[in-house]
Write a protein that holds these residues in place. Sequence first.
Motif, PDB file in Angstrom:
ATOM      1  N   LEU A 141      15.017  -9.467  -3.986  1.00 47.92           N
ATOM      2  CA  LEU A 141      13.917  -8.880  -5.259  1.00 47.92           C
ATOM      3  C   LEU A 141      13.192 -10.884  -5.194  1.00 47.92           C
ATOM      4  O   LEU A 141      11.780 -10.804  -6.059  1.00 47.92           O
ATOM      5  N   LYS A 193      17.121   5.420 -14.447  1.00 42.29           N
ATOM      6  CA  LYS A 193      16.973   5.931 -13.381  1.00 42.29           C
ATOM      7  C   LYS A 193      16.047   5.984 -12.225  1.00 42.29           C
ATOM      8  O   LYS A 193      15.599   5.952 -10.864  1.00 42.29           O
ATOM      9  N   LEU A 194      14.752   4.920 -12.644  1.00 41.95           N
ATOM     10  CA  LEU A 194      14.239   3.518 -11.716  1.00 41.95           C
ATOM     11  C   LEU A 194      14.971   2.523 -10.683  1.00 41.95           C
ATOM     12  O   LEU A 194      15.724   2.327 -11.174  1.00 41.95           O
ATOM     13  N   HIS A 195      14.713   2.444  -9.697  1.00 37.85           N
ATOM     14  CA  HIS A 195      15.024   1.460  -8.600  1.00 37.85           C
ATOM     15  C   HIS A 195      16.785   1.788  -8.324  1.00 37.85           C
ATOM     16  O   HIS A 195      17.233   1.919  -7.063  1.00 37.85           O
ATOM     17  N   THR A 217      14.312  -5.636  -2.170  1.00 40.01           N
ATOM     18  CA  THR A 217      13.146  -4.635  -2.627  1.00 40.01           C
ATOM     19  C   THR A 217      13.028  -4.356  -1.060  1.00 40.01           C
ATOM     20  O   THR A 217      13.691  -4.778  -0.114  1.00 40.01           O
ATOM     21  N   ILE A 218      11.455  -3.683  -0.323  1.00 37.03           N
ATOM     22  CA  ILE A 218      11.085  -3.326   0.766  1.00 37.03           C
ATOM     23  C   ILE A 218       9.560  -4.413   0.480  1.00 37.03           C
ATOM     24  O   ILE A 218       9.062  -4.770  -0.738  1.00 37.03           O
ATOM     25  N   TYR A 234       6.917  -3.500   3.579  1.00 31.20           N
ATOM     26  CA  TYR A 234       5.950  -3.132   4.613  1.00 31.20           C
ATOM     27  C   TYR A 234       5.354  -4.599   5.737  1.00 31.20           C
ATOM     28  O   TYR A 234       4.879  -5.122   5.315  1.00 31.20           O
ATOM     29  N   VAL A 284       9.361   7.817 -16.911  1.00 32.33           N
ATOM     30  CA  VAL A 284       8.925   6.957 -16.200  1.00 32.33           C
ATOM     31  C   VAL A 284       7.235   6.860 -16.477  1.00 32.33           C
ATOM     32  O   VAL A 284       7.444   8.057 -17.003  1.00 32.33           O
ATOM     33  N   ILE A 297       6.163   2.011 -13.901  1.00 35.61           N
ATOM     34  CA  ILE A 297       5.783   2.112 -12.274  1.00 35.61           C
ATOM     35  C   ILE A 297       4.701   0.907 -11.988  1.00 35.61           C
ATOM     36  O   ILE A 297       3.322   1.888 -12.054  1.00 35.61           O
ATOM     37  N   LYS A 304       7.690  -4.675  -7.645  1.00 38.63           N
ATOM     38  CA  LYS A 304       9.267  -5.123  -6.304  1.00 38.63           C
ATOM     39  C   LYS A 304      10.482  -3.453  -7.218  1.00 38.63           C
ATOM     40  O   LYS A 304      11.004  -3.810  -6.175  1.00 38.63           O
ATOM     41  N   LEU A 305      10.317  -3.079  -7.684  1.00 41.74           N
ATOM     42  CA  LEU A 305      11.785  -2.354  -8.617  1.00 41.74           C
ATOM     43  C   LEU A 305      11.263  -0.901  -7.897  1.00 41.74           C
ATOM     44  O   LEU A 305      10.077  -0.546  -8.512  1.00 41.74           O
ATOM     45  N   HIS A 306      12.436  -0.063  -7.358  1.00 33.33           N
ATOM     46  CA  HIS A 306      12.354   1.343  -7.456  1.00 33.33           C
ATOM     47  C   HIS A 306      11.096   1.377  -6.044  1.00 33.33           C
ATOM     48  O   HIS A 306      11.795   2.506  -5.447  1.00 33.33           O
ATOM     49  N   ARG A 351       7.861   0.227  -3.998  1.00 31.96           N
ATOM     50  CA  ARG A 351       6.495  -1.298  -3.445  1.00 31.96           C
ATOM     51  C   ARG A 351       5.387  -0.690  -2.455  1.00 31.96           C
ATOM     52  O   ARG A 351       6.073   0.332  -1.146  1.00 31.96           O
ATOM     53  N   THR A 394      14.612  10.050  -7.747  1.00 32.19           N
ATOM     54  CA  THR A 394      16.086   9.284  -8.043  1.00 32.19           C
ATOM     55  C   THR A 394      17.143   9.360  -7.569  1.00 32.19           C
ATOM     56  O   THR A 394      16.900  10.436  -6.731  1.00 32.19           O
TER      57      THR A 394
END
Lengths: 415, 415
Positions: free
Chosen positions: A115, A389-391, A403-404, A406, B199, B221, B389-391, B393, B403
């Motif tokens: 993160l 609920k997020l992340h 996190t991700i 690409y 959200v 988000i 970065k959360l949830h 990206r 979720t």
Amino acid sequence: MFFPELIEIGNKAKQAARQLAFTSTEAKNKALIFMAEALLKNEEEILRANSLDVKAAEDTGLKKSLVNRLKLSSASIAQISQSLHEVVALRDPVGEGEVWTRPNGLRIQQTRVPLGVVAMIYEARPNVTVDAAALCLKSGNVVILRGGSEALESNKVLARVIAEAAEASGLPSGSIQLITETNREWVQQLIRLNNYVDVVIPRGGAGLIQTVVTNATVPVIETGTGMCHAFVDQDADFEKAVPVIINAKTQNPGVCNALETMLVDEGIAEDFLPLIGEELQKKQVEIKGCSRTCEILSYASPASEEDWVEEHLDLILSVKVVPGLNGALDHIYRYSTKHSETIITENYSKAQRFLKEIDAAAVYVNASTRFTDGGRFGFGAEIGISTQKLHARGPMGLRELTTIKYMVYGDGQIV
Amino acid sequence: MFFPELIEIGNKAKQAARQLAFTSTEAKNKALIFMAEALLKNEEEILRANSLDVKAAEDTGLKKSLVNRLKLSSASIAQISQSLHEVVALRDPVGEGEVWTRPNGLRIQQTRVPLGVVAMIYEARPNVTVDAAALCLKSGNVVILRGGSEALESNKVLARVIAEAAEASGLPSGSIQLITETNREWVQQLIRLNNYVDVVIPRGGAGLIQTVVTNATVPVIETGTGMCHAFVDQDADFEKAVPVIINAKTQNPGVCNALETMLVDEGIAEDFLPLIGEELQKKQVEIKGCSRTCEILSYASPASEEDWVEEHLDLILSVKVVPGLNGALDHIYRYSTKHSETIITENYSKAQRFLKEIDAAAVYVNASTRFTDGGRFGFGAEIGISTQKLHARGPMGLRELTTIKYMVYGDGQIV
């Protein structure tokens, strides 16, 4: 507007994060081993600082259970040190991912990355200082720690010892930093430090979490309160129901996955309540009941609205007789904090309805809510239990600290 | 404190969400088909409402490009309707997941479930009203829409038509709701409606997103601004570099994944700049250059600090000559909004360093930044591009609108 000393901490963290993000697992593991050894080597100094915190807490008349949370010993330092070796053994999620190729030849690689900078805001347990730093570091994150003021002296020594060890092992300076200012305005600023902090994780009571959620502009992972329910259905096997209820309520009543309210199907209330009531009494559990419960159990005291809303975190159980599964679903829908809920039943369709219709991080059939835990789920360690609920939802392990990104490999592709 | 009409919308949404969460994919697809047909059937009414918005926009002297965004036609309504059939074809992520069994026999099933209630706050494009509703619905989420006031008349009709169609198909009433109040206080309250909204997704300009991020207590988000860079390395193949730069800058300059700044390695500046400059001029791209760029290209005008910081979203390219990869990394580290960055090089190690060290949602080698898009990544559709970065990206598809929930099957397990 921001304290210059806080900006300095933020800057140092950001610089360290840039490097830590692609530090090898080997180098991070080496740092964890250095940290484990440093804790043992500095035991005396840690205990000396801790005794100052404990004395101050006793002097101000802090509740005994809270003083106990604060207290370190030779044995607990050894355990904290050992827990770092356990983090070494965990799989590093950084660099894992999947890859696919688009028709135009573009190869898209979805890769786990840290993160960045994690701010941990927590309360009295000094072991969180080390645990949180270790999990953040293993997942390639820089951590800014802000512990409770009751544990300040302990945290100062713990954080210095592990930060120095991490740096001595070769990790960037600033990978682990502790905020030692007790002024609350520092927390207010830290949670709005969007240019330096990627995520805030509050761990502690409902008040702390509410403050952070309400005031933060940095994304927050809410961890939290567990108003957990068990529904004992008409078709429950009492031989499963009794141990599950007793375990969920009494095995460790002060934690978020402990049972707070038991709902009993009206069809079995007269049979089941005396049975479970006797076992609860043996465990010194006080029962706060609805009017029907109080009719059946003479020793139950009447529950108030508060008892359905607030976690007791103590040997107290709220009990309500409900008109079957629909009644249970309605009660839980109204009062659940979406942490952990369980149904005790042998009926297939009712079990499936409960699993499907209850909106919570963890929904159980015929098992104790106490299983909602990173270790017990098999994640190896946990940084907290997310009730948002997020992340992340439910127990958060190392993977939830990433996190991700690409990474896309082309050879001249255009749109 | 909250407007009672807003609480009513929230309540209706929450009730609908409870049911929509476990509505079958078949039933959701049926609703999408009903919605697609209803749009065609009500074309006349939609166009009539839209012409009111367009006329009002022209009267107030709105920029022509913005008026065009607002304008609907028979053809665009057919296209919006067609896009709903494309959402039908997408795989529903709800109910997917993985399962494992713990040593004590507890079976833990991690299952995708809808987020619940999604609030979408967006600006002038009326097609977002339908697109966002369709993606939320397909992933089992209830949506509360709040579009820009410029598109209010169009949105009113669009939202009514699709909401009625969804309800007629059998989905719960309240699955799709539009806020028609233009008072900004409604947005302020909507983003703090934690008891009703799971959200918030803002889609629009930097101002809107900043307002939402700063004031929301509901998890957000963040979608966003793309200050995208291309670094043309000393070892670049000019035959790849030129088309990639031209494509990234000119194919659609008004979008977040368009190129804003080109960094050129000093070693090739004298060769490459005249070459790319000529192509950019053919495309009417204005060049704002650093002093070295202006020396080489007589037709470049000097760049100000602003030009490195702000998206142009227009046929303007900022150009800077940098001392190799390190210079490029430093510039991007300083100015990137962490959206999309690309390197043009034939050098393996420099490509890998760029992929590893750049912190952005999408990092490219030898390809246009314009590929950062749900459709082009293969996700089928997108609700936005996350720059947090959360949830989520990068491009967000249906999966990012879900979720997880842990369903745990026991037979009496206790801790």
